[in-house]
Design an enzyme around this catalytic site. Structure first.
Site, short mmCIF file in Angstrom:
data_model
loop_
_atom_site.label_atom_id
_atom_site.label_comp_id
_atom_site.label_asym_id
_atom_site.label_seq_id
_atom_site.Cartn_x
_atom_site.Cartn_y
_atom_site.Cartn_z
N LYS A 111 39.09 40.54 22.50
CA LYS A 111 39.45 42.63 22.47
C LYS A 111 41.20 42.04 22.52
CE LYS A 111 35.50 44.42 24.68
NZ LYS A 111 35.02 45.45 25.27
N LYS A 193 28.30 43.07 14.98
CA LYS A 193 27.54 44.35 15.43
C LYS A 193 27.94 45.79 15.72
CE LYS A 193 28.58 44.64 20.64
NZ LYS A 193 28.35 45.30 21.26
N LYS A 196 29.45 51.32 19.80
CA LYS A 196 29.53 52.23 20.29
C LYS A 196 31.12 53.10 20.36
CE LYS A 196 28.02 52.12 25.55
NZ LYS A 196 28.56 51.18 25.61
#
Ligand code: ATP
Ligand code: MG
Length: 326
Positions: A111, A193, A196
């Site tokens: 991140k 993957k 959201k």
């Protein structure tokens, strides 16, 4: 009964990945375990969201959990920030979290590499907060995806360190990996993957998508050019569709290959889209119903927080006593 705990961030409408990989299994665990499920809004603070949106997203995530079949009579469902013990325990445990261990967390590395302009301390100490979430409820098992196993190991280490330094206080949790837990990949880029917060709308099935949208997204899913519905290396797109189809219908890969022998990918994609739409329809309907009953939702959110706080406060008080805080 054994205790299960897990959470989901209110960072958007849940995806088919969240559902098949996590929430559907959470629903199935309710009968056998004492289950605690929470909306991880403190974790979501590591990314900026407009406050009004954030508030709305947390409520929506709570309603989605109920719509997916978590029963507030059977499980304890709550919003993390409504239970102040989480933030307190997170701080206490961050003081037992070695800088070196935190630096090695792949989620932090990923991140922070993705958004180098926005690396905050919360992103770095995220695992300490997560350890607090789990340890406050003395959870036996934590159902997490493969992306979270490192954080769970971290939790066990922090708990063991606390117990060693201050005396036996926390139960060491174990991962729970359900047999049916599917890892769902992006429809546009099947080696990544499904997520959201993916910006590409075509990549993701959201659990509130209607049938038409679902069929359209599957139709444009990336596949390959061999026209064979078979699960094997190098066929990431088809493997992903087979995983989804199998997770919903319970059919084996061999049975699926036999079912679509001699048919084209078009037929297979329509079949996958149809079973997904059928699975998600009742969730969408239940969600719409829940949103019309504001009083019920408010009452369940408040009741969840109160019940969770009651349990969490006990563990927090014990930990504070051991640390010499009270
Ligand atoms: P974000 O992009 O905001 O991190 P996310 O989709 O990764 O969102 P989380 O709230 O981080 O969702 O995770 C909730 C749960 O869903 C976790 O248990 C996680 O392991 C699981 N999960 C997330 N994505 C998938 C996926 N593609 N397949 C299976 N399980 C998943
Ligand atoms: Mg995630």
């Amino acid at each position: 009964r054994r205790i299960i705990l897990s959470g989901i961030q209110p960072t958007g409408t849940f995806t088919l990945g969240n559902y098949l990989g996590a929430v559907k299994n959470w629903r199935q665990l309710q009968k056998e375990y004492d289950c605690y499920y929470f909306v991880a809004d403190l974790h979501a603070l590591t990314v900026y969201h407009e406050p009004a949106m954030r508030r709305k997203a947390s409520r929506a995530a709570f309603a989605l959990l109920l719509a997916c079949g978590l029963d507030p009579e059977e499980s304890l469902v709550f919003i993390q920030s409504h239970v102040s013990a989480h933030a307190q325990m997170g701080w206490m445990l961050s003081c037992l979290s070695p800088f070196g261990d935190l630096s090695r967390m792949t989620q932090f590395k990923d991140k922070s590499a993705k958004h180098p302009e926005d690396i905050n301390a919360g992103l770095f100490t995220y695992p300490a907060l997560m350890a607090g979430d789990i340890l406050l409820y003395q959870a036996d098992y934590v159902p997490v995806g493969a992306d979270q196993t490192q954080h769970l190991e971290f939790t066990r280490n922090v708990a063991a360190r606390f117990n060693h330094v201050y005396g036996e206080t926390f139960r060491l949790p174990e991962g729970y990996f359900p047999k049916a837990g599917a890892r769902v990949m992006s429809l546009a880029e099947p080696t990544a993957k499904m997520s959201k917060s993916d910006e590409n709308a075509k990549a993701t099935i959201f659990i509130l998508d209607d049938e038409k949208t679902i069929l359209k997204k599957f139709k444009s899913a990336v596949t390959d050019s061999d026209a064979e519905v078979a699960f094997r290396e190098g066929k990431d797109g088809i493997n992903n569709l087979m995983t989804i189809y199998s997770a919903i219908t319970g059919k084996s890969y061999d049975a699926i290959t036999a079912e679509f022998a001699g048919k084209g990918y078009g037929d297979f994609k329509t079949a996958v889209g149809t079973v997904v739409a059928d699975e998600l329809r009742p969730i969408r309907e239940r969600y719409a119903e829940l949103l019309t009953d504001k009083a019920y939702l408010d009452a369940e959110i408040a009741r969840g927080a109160e019940r969770a706080a009651h349990i969490a406060e006990k563990t927090l008080a014990k930990a504070k006593r051991k640390m010499g805080l009270c």
